[in-house]
Design a protein around this motif. Structure first.
Motif, PDB file in Angstrom:
ATOM      1  N   PHE A  29       0.815  -1.038   0.056  1.00  0.00           N
ATOM      2  CA  PHE A  29      -0.237  -0.247   0.049  1.00  0.00           C
ATOM      3  C   PHE A  29       0.976   0.789   0.251  1.00  0.00           C
ATOM      4  O   PHE A  29       2.454   1.420   0.779  1.00  0.00           O
ATOM      5  CB  PHE A  29      -0.859  -0.155   1.191  1.00  0.00           C
ATOM      6  CG  PHE A  29      -1.536  -1.265   1.158  1.00  0.00           C
ATOM      7  CD1 PHE A  29      -3.210  -0.627   0.884  1.00  0.00           C
ATOM      8  CD2 PHE A  29      -2.157  -2.169   1.779  1.00  0.00           C
ATOM      9  CE1 PHE A  29      -3.845  -1.917   0.633  1.00  0.00           C
ATOM     10  CE2 PHE A  29      -2.544  -3.648   2.056  1.00  0.00           C
ATOM     11  CZ  PHE A  29      -3.474  -3.770   1.079  1.00  0.00           C
ATOM     12  N   VAL A 222      -3.124   3.564   4.228  1.00  0.00           N
ATOM     13  CA  VAL A 222      -3.288   2.733   5.518  1.00  0.00           C
ATOM     14  C   VAL A 222      -3.204   4.237   5.930  1.00  0.00           C
ATOM     15  O   VAL A 222      -2.368   4.775   6.916  1.00  0.00           O
ATOM     16  CB  VAL A 222      -2.205   1.836   5.549  1.00  0.00           C
ATOM     17  CG1 VAL A 222      -2.846   0.752   6.570  1.00  0.00           C
ATOM     18  CG2 VAL A 222      -2.343   0.981   4.760  1.00  0.00           C
ATOM     19  N   TRP A 238      -8.136   0.953   4.335  1.00  0.00           N
ATOM     20  CA  TRP A 238      -7.223   1.878   3.792  1.00  0.00           C
ATOM     21  C   TRP A 238      -8.386   3.512   2.755  1.00  0.00           C
ATOM     22  O   TRP A 238      -9.559   2.969   2.982  1.00  0.00           O
ATOM     23  CB  TRP A 238      -6.036   1.332   2.421  1.00  0.00           C
ATOM     24  CG  TRP A 238      -7.010   0.254   1.326  1.00  0.00           C
ATOM     25  CD1 TRP A 238      -7.487   0.886   0.300  1.00  0.00           C
ATOM     26  CD2 TRP A 238      -7.469  -0.938   1.826  1.00  0.00           C
ATOM     27  NE1 TRP A 238      -8.716  -0.085   0.429  1.00  0.00           N
ATOM     28  CE2 TRP A 238      -8.464  -1.315   0.261  1.00  0.00           C
ATOM     29  CE3 TRP A 238      -6.911  -1.639   2.401  1.00  0.00           C
ATOM     30  CZ2 TRP A 238      -8.433  -2.300   0.177  1.00  0.00           C
ATOM     31  CZ3 TRP A 238      -7.283  -3.686   2.390  1.00  0.00           C
ATOM     32  CH2 TRP A 238      -7.897  -3.888   1.013  1.00  0.00           C
TER      33      TRP A 238
END
Ligand SMILES: Cc1cc2nc3c(=O)[nH]c(=O)nc-3n(C[C@H](O)[C@H](O)[C@H](O)COP(=O)(O)OP(=O)(O)OC[C@H]3O[C@@H](n4cnc5c(N)ncnc54)[C@H](O)[C@@H]3O)c2cc1C
Length: 437
Positions: A29, A222, A238
């Protein structure tokens, strides 16, 4: 095994790469639209600007081995790496290889040179006690005062001005007041001639190649990591354009430690405190694309804070490789001091550019006329500082996080000194721990 990696800097991507090679499919992420974090290059009109990290010393063995493994060695160029310190408008070459070289430094009085040789010999004699990644009780003793206090206490103001300031502003993006005597001695000892490398196509090359090998979800910050008791997994929430959540067996935090407690609020209070106490200085980097290169053949130019209140270092990027600028053009990366970066962090790019051009006009009056465009890069957490007690706190934090968590892994530069090498090493270590679980 499902693995989530938070952050696509060199630490997160190195971890992901090792996992992919072992047959896993980690999800990375990334809050930004690009991979690499502080190892990234921005391209405009044929100018390739390193936005953060700019050199790879030859002793960054793991990073260089990774470059080789990725088939990118052909893009590496050995950079001139020569340095000067400007004083009263004149460049003074700095070439250190042996203590004798200190005696050649025209910037220092004879007495100061002799003192510097003595400091160097002392640093050499301290041996492994100055390995900042494996500090011991002796190292902890040496980090009880700042580099600045240590030098002033011994009447070595000359060394503070001409040696400690350039060393800390260039290598730590900080200053001698916020870094310890241990950090100073460890750095002085390493001031030997060594090769340094850059990438012809910019520092983003490695991150780009690594990110192609795994799933990276860009523009996806996140916001929360929680233990999900019901199915014995970790829940990741997220945000960004497509907010959502998912469950994972392992989580790798690959972002500066002060940011971790904002995402994972269940850290113990001691670990939270230690994460937040890791000191990072902010940094502003201003790239100046020029019609022609300014005078000078040194790649790294340090300036003195007594003469330049805002600029700390100027890198001649057009000397980093043939692919960095269109034929005949020039490119500078101007690195502001930590104090100036903090002061100007939130003001507009135009004003920052004006400050830089004004300050550098005494060295290169033609800059203003030759300017094609300027670009400002901002790093809130640019480089880890090692003030008094920081090494002991880092050890405590590393041990605590390892003991408290088996499925959470903490990588990146804040747990050690800042460098891309540390990113690769801690990323690989996290992957090995996951694979062994
Ligand atoms: C100006 C400058 C010059 C430097 N020069 C050198 C050099 O010459 N040589 C050297 O070895 N090192 C240098 N460094 C240091 C080096 O760049 C860093 O130590 C290293 O790149 C850190 O990598 P990392 O993966 O730990 O962190 P980062 O590169 O900071 O990666 C963290 C990533 O996490 C992302 N992120 C943050 N929060 C979230 C979230 N909530 N969700 C998802 N993603 C998130 C960030 O966007 C970033 O991409 C320099 C640094 C700077 C700023």
């Amino acid at each position: 095994m499902n693995v989530a990696i938070v952050g696509s800097g060199i630490a997160g991507l190195s971890c992901g790469y090792r996992l992919v090679r072992a047959g896993l499919k980690p999800v990375v992420f990334e809050s930004e639209a690009f991979a690499g974090g502080r190892t990234h290059a921005h391209e405009k009109d044929g100018f390739v600007m390193d936005t953060g990290a700019y050199t790879i010393p030859e002793f960054h063995k793991k990073f260089l081995a990774l470059v080789d493994e990725l088939g990118l060695s052909g893009d590496l160029v050995e950079a001139p790496g020569n340095s000067v310190i400007y004083k009263e408008g004149r460049p003074h070459r700095v070439e250190i290889g042996t203590p004798v070289d200190f005696m050649r430094l025209k910037l220092l009085s004879f007495k100061s040179k002799a003192r510097l040789v003595k400091i160097f010999m002392r640093a050499v004699s301290l041996g492994k006690h100055l390995d900042l990644n494996r500090p011991d009780d002796k190292t902890f003793q040496l980090e009880q005062e700042s580099a600045a206090k240590y030098l002033l206490r011994n009447g070595r103001e000359d060394l503070l001005t001409h040696i400690a300031w350039p060393v800390f502003s260039e290598l730590f993006l900080g200053n001698p007041e916020k870094n310890s005597k241990a950090a100073f001695l460890a750095t002085i000892r390493k001031l030997v001639r060594f090769k340094i490398f850059c990438f012809n196509s910019g520092m983003g090359t490695v991150a780009r190649k690594l990110s192609e090998k795994m799933t990276v979800r860009f523009n996806t910050p996140v916001v929360r990591v929680n233990r999900n008791m019901a199915d014995d997994a970790w829940r990741v929430d997220w945000g960004g354009e497509s907010p959502g959540s998912g469950h994972f067996d392992h989580i790798v935090f690959a972002l500066p430690p002060p940011l971790v407690p904002d995402i994972y609020t269940s850290l113990s209070s001691l670990a939270t405190d230690l994460c937040r106490k890791v000191v990072y200085e902010p940094c502003l980097v201003v790239a100046l694309a020029l019609k022609k290169p300014p005078a000078g053949s040194a790649m790294i130019c340090a300036v003195l804070r007594e003469e330049f209140p805002n600029v700390a270092t100027v890198i001649f990027d057009h000397l980093k490789g043939s692919g960095r600028v269109p034929q005949g053009k020039g490119l500078l990366s101007v690195i502001l001091s930590a104090d100036a970066s903090r002061k100007f962090y939130k003001i507009g790019d135009g004003r920052i550019r004006a400050v830089v051009l004004d300050e550098l006009s005494s060295l290169w009056p033609e800059l203003q006329d030759d300017l094609l465009f300027a670009k400002v890069f901002r790093w809130q957490q640019a480089a880890v500082q090692l003030p008094e007690g920081a090494l002991r706190a880092q050890v405590q934090l590393r041990e605590l996080l390892k003991k408290e968590h088996e499925q959470l892994h903490f990588t990146g530069d804040g747990y050690f000194r800042a460098s891309m090498e540390i990113g690769v090493v801690t990323g690989f270590n996290a992957a090995d721990r996951i694979l062994a679980a």
